[in-house]
Motif scaffolding. Structure first.
Motif, mmCIF file in Angstrom:
data_model
loop_
_atom_site.group_PDB
_atom_site.id
_atom_site.type_symbol
_atom_site.label_atom_id
_atom_site.label_comp_id
_atom_site.label_asym_id
_atom_site.label_seq_id
_atom_site.Cartn_x
_atom_site.Cartn_y
_atom_site.Cartn_z
ATOM 1 N N GLY A 31 0.797 -1.213 0.000
ATOM 2 C CA GLY A 31 0.000 0.000 0.000
ATOM 3 C C GLY A 31 0.831 1.265 0.000
ATOM 4 N N THR A 32 2.031 1.202 0.566
ATOM 5 C CA THR A 32 2.924 2.362 0.528
ATOM 6 C C THR A 32 3.231 2.745 -0.916
ATOM 7 O OG1 THR A 32 3.922 1.786 2.656
ATOM 8 C CG2 THR A 32 5.200 3.219 1.195
ATOM 9 N N TRP A 33 3.533 1.735 -1.731
ATOM 10 C CA TRP A 33 3.807 2.016 -3.144
ATOM 11 C C TRP A 33 2.542 2.418 -3.892
ATOM 12 C CZ3 TRP A 33 8.238 3.368 -4.633
ATOM 13 C CH2 TRP A 33 9.383 2.831 -4.075
ATOM 14 N N VAL A 34 1.408 1.853 -3.518
ATOM 15 C CA VAL A 34 0.147 2.224 -4.156
ATOM 16 C C VAL A 34 -0.137 3.709 -3.944
ATOM 17 C CG1 VAL A 34 -2.359 1.916 -4.061
ATOM 18 C CG2 VAL A 34 -0.863 -0.077 -4.049
ATOM 19 N N VAL A 35 0.102 4.195 -2.735
ATOM 20 C CA VAL A 35 -0.133 5.608 -2.435
ATOM 21 C C VAL A 35 0.895 6.486 -3.139
ATOM 22 C CG1 VAL A 35 -0.147 7.337 -0.589
ATOM 23 C CG2 VAL A 35 -1.273 5.136 -0.243
ATOM 24 N N ILE A 36 2.162 6.087 -3.114
ATOM 25 C CA ILE A 36 3.202 6.879 -3.759
ATOM 26 C C ILE A 36 2.968 6.986 -5.261
ATOM 27 C CG2 ILE A 36 5.662 6.907 -4.366
ATOM 28 C CD1 ILE A 36 6.227 5.652 -1.633
ATOM 29 N N ARG A 37 2.589 5.877 -5.884
ATOM 30 C CA ARG A 37 2.406 5.846 -7.341
ATOM 31 C C ARG A 37 1.018 6.251 -7.783
ATOM 32 N NH1 ARG A 37 5.657 2.642 -10.497
ATOM 33 N NH2 ARG A 37 4.385 3.579 -12.140
ATOM 34 N N GLY A 38 0.096 6.474 -6.848
ATOM 35 C CA GLY A 38 -1.265 6.837 -7.238
ATOM 36 C C GLY A 38 -1.990 5.711 -7.944
ATOM 37 N N MET A 39 -1.875 4.487 -7.415
ATOM 38 C CA MET A 39 -2.448 3.305 -8.060
ATOM 39 C C MET A 39 -3.690 2.784 -7.338
ATOM 40 S SD MET A 39 1.158 1.339 -8.853
ATOM 41 C CE MET A 39 0.400 -0.046 -9.697
ATOM 42 N N ALA A 40 -4.364 3.663 -6.601
ATOM 43 C CA ALA A 40 -5.528 3.222 -5.828
ATOM 44 C C ALA A 40 -6.624 2.657 -6.729
ATOM 45 C CB ALA A 40 -6.069 4.381 -4.999
ATOM 46 N N PHE A 41 -6.825 3.270 -7.892
ATOM 47 C CA PHE A 41 -7.863 2.815 -8.802
ATOM 48 C C PHE A 41 -7.571 1.409 -9.299
ATOM 49 C CE2 PHE A 41 -10.139 3.545 -13.080
ATOM 50 C CZ PHE A 41 -11.326 3.043 -12.559
ATOM 51 N N LEU A 42 -6.279 1.097 -9.511
ATOM 52 C CA LEU A 42 -5.906 -0.256 -9.923
ATOM 53 C C LEU A 42 -6.255 -1.260 -8.835
ATOM 54 C CD1 LEU A 42 -4.473 -2.257 -11.832
ATOM 55 C CD2 LEU A 42 -2.332 -1.663 -10.677
ATOM 56 N N GLY A 43 -5.934 -0.928 -7.580
ATOM 57 C CA GLY A 43 -6.275 -1.826 -6.484
ATOM 58 C C GLY A 43 -7.771 -2.052 -6.377
ATOM 59 N N GLU A 44 -8.535 -0.993 -6.528
ATOM 60 C CA GLU A 44 -10.000 -1.111 -6.478
ATOM 61 C C GLU A 44 -10.505 -1.993 -7.616
ATOM 62 O OE1 GLU A 44 -13.904 -0.161 -5.042
ATOM 63 O OE2 GLU A 44 -11.911 0.167 -4.177
ATOM 64 N N ALA A 45 -9.947 -1.784 -8.812
ATOM 65 C CA ALA A 45 -10.388 -2.555 -9.976
ATOM 66 C C ALA A 45 -10.065 -4.037 -9.822
ATOM 67 C CB ALA A 45 -9.728 -2.003 -11.240
ATOM 68 N N ILE A 46 -8.874 -4.354 -9.347
ATOM 69 C CA ILE A 46 -8.511 -5.761 -9.161
ATOM 70 C C ILE A 46 -9.385 -6.392 -8.087
ATOM 71 C CG2 ILE A 46 -6.672 -7.321 -8.405
ATOM 72 C CD1 ILE A 46 -4.672 -5.459 -9.702
ATOM 73 N N GLY A 47 -9.686 -5.630 -7.036
ATOM 74 C CA GLY A 47 -10.569 -6.144 -5.997
ATOM 75 C C GLY A 47 -11.931 -6.536 -6.534
ATOM 76 N N HIS A 48 -12.504 -5.669 -7.351
ATOM 77 C CA HIS A 48 -13.802 -5.992 -7.952
ATOM 78 C C HIS A 48 -13.667 -7.031 -9.051
ATOM 79 C CE1 HIS A 48 -14.784 -2.295 -5.847
ATOM 80 N NE2 HIS A 48 -16.064 -2.540 -6.041
ATOM 81 N N GLY A 49 -12.485 -7.047 -9.700
ATOM 82 C CA GLY A 49 -12.271 -8.017 -10.762
ATOM 83 C C GLY A 49 -12.169 -9.448 -10.269
ATOM 84 N N MET A 50 -11.991 -9.645 -8.958
ATOM 85 C CA MET A 50 -11.950 -10.999 -8.405
ATOM 86 C C MET A 50 -13.323 -11.658 -8.369
ATOM 87 S SD MET A 50 -9.277 -10.885 -5.205
ATOM 88 C CE MET A 50 -10.335 -9.808 -4.237
ATOM 89 N N LEU A 51 -14.372 -10.861 -8.460
ATOM 90 C CA LEU A 51 -15.729 -11.380 -8.269
ATOM 91 C C LEU A 51 -16.084 -12.539 -9.196
ATOM 92 C CD1 LEU A 51 -18.321 -11.040 -6.648
ATOM 93 C CD2 LEU A 51 -19.074 -9.319 -8.303
ATOM 94 N N PRO A 52 -15.820 -12.467 -10.513
ATOM 95 C CA PRO A 52 -16.173 -13.611 -11.365
ATOM 96 C C PRO A 52 -15.457 -14.894 -10.957
ATOM 97 C CG PRO A 52 -15.688 -11.682 -12.696
ATOM 98 C CD PRO A 52 -15.277 -11.348 -11.304
ATOM 99 N N GLY A 53 -14.170 -14.806 -10.646
ATOM 100 C CA GLY A 53 -13.418 -15.994 -10.266
ATOM 101 C C GLY A 53 -13.920 -16.609 -8.978
ATOM 102 N N VAL A 54 -14.238 -15.757 -8.003
ATOM 103 C CA VAL A 54 -14.752 -16.254 -6.733
ATOM 104 C C VAL A 54 -16.120 -16.901 -6.933
ATOM 105 C CG1 VAL A 54 -15.504 -15.569 -4.425
ATOM 106 C CG2 VAL A 54 -13.436 -14.568 -5.400
ATOM 107 N N ALA A 55 -16.946 -16.278 -7.751
ATOM 108 C CA ALA A 55 -18.278 -16.825 -8.014
ATOM 109 C C ALA A 55 -18.188 -18.191 -8.696
ATOM 110 C CB ALA A 55 -19.083 -15.847 -8.878
ATOM 111 N N LEU A 56 -17.326 -18.298 -9.707
ATOM 112 C CA LEU A 56 -17.170 -19.576 -10.396
ATOM 113 C C LEU A 56 -16.583 -20.637 -9.469
ATOM 114 C CD1 LEU A 56 -15.849 -18.464 -13.914
ATOM 115 C CD2 LEU A 56 -18.057 -19.508 -13.382
ATOM 116 N N ALA A 57 -15.641 -20.245 -8.631
ATOM 117 C CA ALA A 57 -15.062 -21.200 -7.685
ATOM 118 C C ALA A 57 -16.115 -21.730 -6.726
ATOM 119 C CB ALA A 57 -13.930 -20.526 -6.902
ATOM 120 N N THR A 58 -17.022 -20.868 -6.324
ATOM 121 C CA THR A 58 -18.108 -21.298 -5.436
ATOM 122 C C THR A 58 -19.013 -22.309 -6.130
ATOM 123 O OG1 THR A 58 -18.082 -19.151 -4.320
ATOM 124 C CG2 THR A 58 -20.047 -20.513 -4.041
ATOM 125 N N ILE A 59 -19.347 -22.038 -7.380
ATOM 126 C CA ILE A 59 -20.228 -22.929 -8.134
ATOM 127 C C ILE A 59 -19.566 -24.285 -8.386
ATOM 128 C CG2 ILE A 59 -21.350 -23.272 -10.376
ATOM 129 C CD1 ILE A 59 -21.812 -20.271 -10.481
#
Length: 304
Positions: A31-59
């Motif tokens: 997170g230190t590098w995320v703040v320094i580089r301004g990559m918060a949007f990338l972290g948010e996107a990857i977090g939401h991007g996990m949803l399909p994989g988690v859903a399929l794994a559950t099924i």
């Protein structure tokens, strides 16, 4: 006081605290590098991007962490491919894939009836269900994070300050960027069970923001962010236990609150110092390329 600390006597609470603490350290470093580089949007996107994989794994009855990891890796790779081969900017590529992956995940969830009791844990985490095997996996993730961070530290600093200079110095800024995206992906996946797909960015960013209010060197910021993250995990778990609130949301909320308190306190102290000294504006120092690279522990003044 004894009643307040009662939860620590239970085995599942202790495992949650240990697992959450490891996650907090990972997020503090990355997170230190995320703040320094301004990559918060990338972290948010990857977090939401996990949803399909988690859903399929559950099924399919597969481990949720495996589904989250595969989906996050696909998301990260697609962002890089779309940026390289298309004419879209980095944030535009992230935005498009963010919505696409989130939509796919919602479609999978809405199409299946097996998410009646799992949706909340999927979105907001289930840190109290962390087991010994999960802690072992998190330990490996922490080791990888620390190793990559130490090995790529100088390249990360140079790339954050000036990509062209990093290229001239032979520090391979493109490789450094890929490695950093990989660390963000690893941190997001590791945080999944603790705070879920929706709140992961809070634990990733808030402790680093709180730490940067008091530190100027990158290693110090990482250590402080990790400690603040562990404090947020402990506070969130205690709040969840005694107030009956959701553990993941309580942890993320505690992290945000600590960041607000830290930044607010720092601002008040600086204002009081200026008033005592009679200065109208805070003193600033010029930052140049040579000092930043000569001292690779110093936080860069500008990012790219």
């Amino acid at each position: 006081m004894h009643a307040l600390l009662d939860p620590f006597t239970t085995e599942f609470f202790s495992r949650a605290l240990l697992g959450g603490g490891i996650v907090a350290v990972i997020c503090g470093v990355v997170g230190t590098w995320v703040v320094i580089r301004g990559m918060a949007f990338l972290g948010e996107a990857i977090g939401h991007g996990m949803l399909p994989g988690v859903a399929l794994a559950t099924i399919l009855g597969l481990p949720l962490l495996l589904g989250a990891a595969v989906s996050a890796i696909v998301m990260s790779g697609a962002i890089g491919a779309l940026q390289r081969r298309g004419r879209l900017s980095y944030d535009t590529s992230i935005g498009l894939l963010f919505v696409a992956m989130l939509s796919l995940g919602v479609i999978i969830v809405s199409h299946s009836r097996s998410f009646a009791t799992d949706a909340t844990a999927l979105l907001f985490g289930d840190i109290l269900a962390i087991g010994s095997a999960d802690i072992a996996v998190l330990g490996v993730a922490l080791a990888v994070t620390v190793a990559v961070t130490i090995g790529m530290h100088r390249a990360f600093v140079a790339t954050a300050f000036d990509r062209r200079l990093a290229q001239v110095l032979g520090l391979r800024p493109q490789l450094a960027h890929i490695a950093l995206v990989g660390l963000v992906t690893l941190a997001v996946v590791a945080s999944f069970q603790a705070v879920g797909t929706l709140l992961v960015v809070g634990l990733l960013i808030a402790p680093a923001v709180a730490a940067r209010a008091w530190t100027t060197r990158i290693p110090t910021t990482m250590v402080a962010a990790a400690c603040i993250g562990v404090l947020a995990v402990a506070a969130g778990l205690l709040l969840s236990w005694h107030a009956g609130t959701a553990a993941g949301a309580s942890i993320a909320g505690s992290a945000i609150l600590l960041a607000a308190l830290s930044s607010g306190t720092r601002a008040l102290l600086e204002r009081a110092t200026r008033l005592r000294s009679g200065a109208d504006t805070p003193t600033t120092t010029a930052a140049g390329v040579t000092p930043a690279l000569a001292d690779p522990t110093q936080i860069p003044e500008r990012t790219s």
